[in-house]
Design a protein around this motif. Structure first.
Motif, mmCIF file in Angstrom:
data_model
loop_
_atom_site.group_PDB
_atom_site.id
_atom_site.type_symbol
_atom_site.label_atom_id
_atom_site.label_comp_id
_atom_site.label_asym_id
_atom_site.label_seq_id
_atom_site.Cartn_x
_atom_site.Cartn_y
_atom_site.Cartn_z
ATOM 1 N N ASP A 619 0.870 -1.186 0.000
ATOM 2 C CA ASP A 619 0.000 0.000 0.000
ATOM 3 C C ASP A 619 0.901 1.228 0.000
ATOM 4 O OD1 ASP A 619 -1.765 2.075 0.432
ATOM 5 O OD2 ASP A 619 -2.956 1.005 1.938
ATOM 6 N N SER A 620 1.006 1.916 -1.143
ATOM 7 C CA SER A 620 1.898 3.059 -1.268
ATOM 8 C C SER A 620 1.429 4.275 -0.486
ATOM 9 C CB SER A 620 2.075 3.432 -2.740
ATOM 10 O OG SER A 620 0.826 3.785 -3.317
ATOM 11 N N SER A 621 0.204 4.213 0.068
ATOM 12 C CA SER A 621 -0.292 5.348 0.868
ATOM 13 C C SER A 621 0.229 5.285 2.301
ATOM 14 C CB SER A 621 -1.822 5.367 0.880
ATOM 15 O OG SER A 621 -2.353 4.266 1.599
ATOM 16 N N LYS A 622 0.752 4.144 2.678
ATOM 17 C CA LYS A 622 1.245 3.966 4.049
ATOM 18 C C LYS A 622 2.704 4.431 4.152
ATOM 19 C CE LYS A 622 -1.841 0.177 5.330
ATOM 20 N NZ LYS A 622 -2.519 0.987 6.379
ATOM 21 N N ARG A 627 4.606 -0.794 4.319
ATOM 22 C CA ARG A 627 3.761 -0.859 3.132
ATOM 23 C C ARG A 627 3.406 -2.279 2.696
ATOM 24 N NH1 ARG A 627 5.928 4.033 -0.855
ATOM 25 N NH2 ARG A 627 5.200 5.705 0.505
ATOM 26 N N GLN A 629 1.908 -5.700 2.523
ATOM 27 C CA GLN A 629 0.731 -6.252 3.198
ATOM 28 C C GLN A 629 0.711 -7.779 3.182
ATOM 29 O OE1 GLN A 629 -1.475 -3.941 4.742
ATOM 30 N NE2 GLN A 629 0.388 -2.769 4.221
ATOM 31 N N ASP A 706 -0.032 -2.776 -6.050
ATOM 32 C CA ASP A 706 -0.154 -1.643 -5.134
ATOM 33 C C ASP A 706 -1.632 -1.480 -4.804
ATOM 34 O OD1 ASP A 706 -0.202 0.726 -3.758
ATOM 35 O OD2 ASP A 706 0.749 1.929 -5.335
ATOM 36 N N ASN A 708 -3.119 0.644 -3.058
ATOM 37 C CA ASN A 708 -3.563 2.035 -3.147
ATOM 38 C C ASN A 708 -3.931 2.389 -4.581
ATOM 39 O OD1 ASN A 708 -3.940 4.739 -2.073
ATOM 40 N ND2 ASN A 708 -2.068 5.286 -3.190
ATOM 41 N N GLU A 711 -7.173 0.664 -5.780
ATOM 42 C CA GLU A 711 -8.430 1.281 -5.351
ATOM 43 C C GLU A 711 -8.799 2.425 -6.276
ATOM 44 O OE1 GLU A 711 -7.557 2.431 -1.379
ATOM 45 O OE2 GLU A 711 -7.587 0.397 -0.594
#
Length: 711
Positions: A619-622, A627, A629, A706, A708, A711
């Motif tokens: 997750d590149s937003s973390k 990141r 998962q 990814d 992020n 989504e």
């Protein structure tokens, strides 16, 4: 023994020029420029001028003038190249600023003392007797004779006896040395010049070694290597030239000429010996077996050294191997060890090849023996022949996995080896490394890879063959001008290779193979999948337990268009010639590496990993480091969750495996000895893999997702 001490000895022996003032401020000049220098003083004054001595403004040297203590001290410090910057303060309060460092150094070296603890008396003129004492302490020359001088008391007797024995002086008359007479500048010049010459003659034996390793068919800069070799030989004509193996495999030059192109240049450059690398055995499984290697050996105008490889069960090598130490080795034959005579001294050289070779190359019937046992035997053989200067020419790896062997362990386990000239691990040792793990010190050198540098090493030995000093460097050949003769020799080979680059590998891409910079550095691509699949397939032939392959995106430089694939296109995709490494990592370390891989996402990063044998999501937003998962590893036909505590064998290129792109987790594994380096070159592995595919139509398979972006 320290490197600093050796550097001083080496500089002294090679008469390095010193740019500094020893007398009154004026321009340095050769003796011919001084109007008062007669033939008697010419050589000595020229010597001092080279060392920075200066005359007077009127153009004279002042040969018949007496010399001050301060000027004599400065010049001795210059001639000996003493450390005038770091010597502790002498305590003398009357030394002029220009001479403080020199006087400090002479006092520290116990060459010259003051009149008392705070006074050096710099402007008084030094006597011949005092100069004799300084020269005795400074040059530490051997030799003594009975002296007939009536004015020499016990204080000066030993010093003057040494000077007479070394023909530095014969005194003022047959019965008078002139102990109390003031030393003239001309006489002082003669004393220093002759003492220096005697010191050089009595100094330890100096051996110079040039070395290469892991050139892997990279002869594109051979004309520049020739220039480097010529330069070293111009300074030391008896310098040895050695190769630590892996001349074979790695470029189109090798693919096309099977080592014969390399051999022509090695013969021309005058190599003294070579040992075998693991890649010399790469063609063993081909229809011709080891014919190319046998032809390479037979055509060599130098011998091969190999103490732990037995060729006798392969008839291809019949008549080539001699199980002996030879003082008169024949060109194009293999010996356990050889003896080279250098400046009248005998130097023993023996070879070793990694015992890992049968597992990472195609050795066939060729057998490999324990490197520690064989090295110990070789040292004993040399010493039994009275040879106490010994070089191990090895293809073991500097700090390669101890599951097999490495140079550091060799130095630790086997006493009597003075120098290890190494290869296999492609380690760039910018300076020699002194290893003191064993009872006796050993100097280790290695140049890196692909002929990028010529290694140079100077070592000194005392009369008992004990290593007393070392110095060395790598000469970067790309910085040099090409030797024109060698450049002309290379042209026909290069022209043929350039033509080959346009030729098809015999396969077509059914789709565009995506190597776009922004893509391979930010996401999974079909080309990244194809490269890592090929890497994993090759690694499994070496270690069947290898389950994962990783390729840094920065190592993929271009796409391949749909249609016919040429070798030139493959070389454009993989221009660096990176080689294969297999790491043993825990699941936790793999996850840590994947975190680093995506730490910059969605920003493009050369550290971004293309993968085979595993799928992962992030997750590149973390925050970076948090990141990743999920990570699943291929287990047969299934994907299973990675076990952080389990160990996995992971293939990658050695650039990444050794910490490139800031992969500290890989660097630690490398430093722990958890990296095996079979060394197959990336573009060769890729071309071989493509040729074995029925259809080249890779896809993106959600190996890297990814969340992020999804989504």
């Amino acid at each position: 023994m320290t490197k600093k001490a050796y550097s001083k000895l080496l500089a002294t022996a090679t008469t390095t020029a010193i740019v500094a003032s020893a007398f009154a401020p004026a321009a340095s000049a050769d003796s011919k420029d001084f109007s008062d220098v007669s033939t008697r003083y010419a050589d000595a004054v020229s010597f001092l001028a080279d060392k920075g001595a200066e005359g007077f403004p009127d153009g004279t040297f002042g040969t018949h003038l007496s010399i001050k203590r301060v000027d004599a001290a400065v010049l001795i410090a210059k001639v000996l190249e003493l450390d005038t910057e770091n010597a502790p303060a002498s305590g003398f309060k009357d030394v002029p600023a220009r001479a403080v460092g020199a006087v400090n150094a002479l006092k520290e070296a116990e060459i010259a003392y003051g009149k008392n603890s705070s006074t050096f008396d710099p402007d008084s003129h030094v006597t011949r007797g005092e100069i004799a004492l300084w020269i005795e302490r400074a040059f530490q020359l051997e030799g003594s004779v009975e002296v007939p001088f009536e004015d020499v008391n016990n204080r000066y007797k030993d010093a003057i006896s040494m000077m007479v024995a070394n023909d530095i002086t014969q005194g003022l008359t047959e019965t008078e040395f002139g102990v109390s007479a003031l030393a003239k500048r001309g006489d002082f010049a003669i004393f220093l010049h002759k003492a220096y010459q005697a010191m050089v003659e009595q100094s330890d034996f100096l051996l110079t070694v040039m070395h290469t390793n892991d050139t892997h068919g990279n002869i594109q800069d051979i004309a520049k290597r020739a220039t480097a070799i010529e330069h070293v030989r111009s300074e030391n004509p008896e310098a040895l030239l050695l190769d630590a193996g892996d001349v074979f495999s790695g470029t189109l030059y090798f693919n096309e000429f099977l080592g014969q192109a390399d051999l022509e240049f090695m013969n021309y450059l005058g190599y003294d010996a070579m040992t075998f690398g693991n890649h010399e055995f790469d063609l063993g499984a081909s229809a011709d077996g080891h014919k190319a290697l046998a032809d390479f050996i037979k055509g060599a105008e130098f011998p091969f050294v190999s103490a732990n490889v037995d060729f006798t069960k392969d008839s291809t090598f019949d008549g080539l191997q001699n199980f002996e130490v030879s003082e008169d080795p024949a060109d194009g034959e293999i010996y356990n060890g050889i003896v080279k005579e250098v400046d009248g001294e005998k130097v023993g050289i023996f070879g070793l090849t990694t015992e890992e070779t049968p597992f990472i190359s195609s050795t066939g019937e060729v057998q490999f023996q324990d490197y520690i046992e064989r090295a110990t035997e070789m040292v004993d053989k040399f010493e039994n022949q009275g040879i106490n200067k010994i070089i191990a020419l090895t293809h073991l790896g500097y700090d390669d996995s101890l599951q097999y062997d490495n140079d550091l362990e060799l130095a630790k386990q086997v006493d009597g080896i003075d120098v290890i000239v190494g290869g296999h691990s492609h380690t760039t040792l910018d300076e020699p490394v002194l290893n003191e793990d064993g009872e006796e010190p050993t100097v280790l050198v290695q140049t890196g890879e692909y002929g990028k540098a010529l290694g140079t090493l100077d070592v000194t030995f005392d009369e008992n063959g004990v290593l007393t000093g070392y110095a060395g460097e790598l000469i970067k050949v790309s910085d040099l001008e090409a030797d024109p003769v060698v450049a002309d020799m290379l042209k026909p080979y290069t022209e043929q290779i350039e033509a080959i680059k346009t030729q098809s590998i015999g396969k077509e891409a059914a789709v565009v193979l995506d190597g776009v910079r922004e893509n391979v550095r930010t996401k999974e691509t079909n080309l990244g999948n194809l490269i890592t699949d090929g890497m994993l397939a090759k690694a499994k032939t070496i270690n069947p337990d290898t389950v994962i392959a990783l390729q840094n995106g920065g190592g993929i430089r271009e796409s391949i268009d749909k249609g016919d694939i040429t070798m030139g296109e493959i070389l454009t995709v993989m221009p660096f010639g990176n080689s294969l490494g297999i790491m043993e990592l825990t699941g936790a370390e793999i996850i840590e590496a994947l975190e680093h891989s995506v730490s910059a996402a969605p920003t493009a990063s050369g550290a971004f990993l293309q993968v085979s044998g595993l799928n992962f999501t992030y997750d590149s937003s973390k925050p970076a480091g948090e990141r990743v998962q999920t990570v699943k590893v291929q287990d047969g036909s299934d994907l299973v969750d990675i076990d952080e505590n389990a160990s996995y064998f992971v293939a990658t290129n050695t650039f990444t495996a050794k910490g490139g792109d800031n992969y500290d987790v890989f660097k630690k594994a490398y430093e722990d000895g958890r990296l095996s380096e079979p060394g197959y070159v990336d573009f060769e592995m890729f071309a071989e893999y493509l040729k074995g595919l029925e259809k080249i139509e890779p896809t993106v398979e959600n190996r890297i997702v990814d969340l992020n972006a999804a989504e």
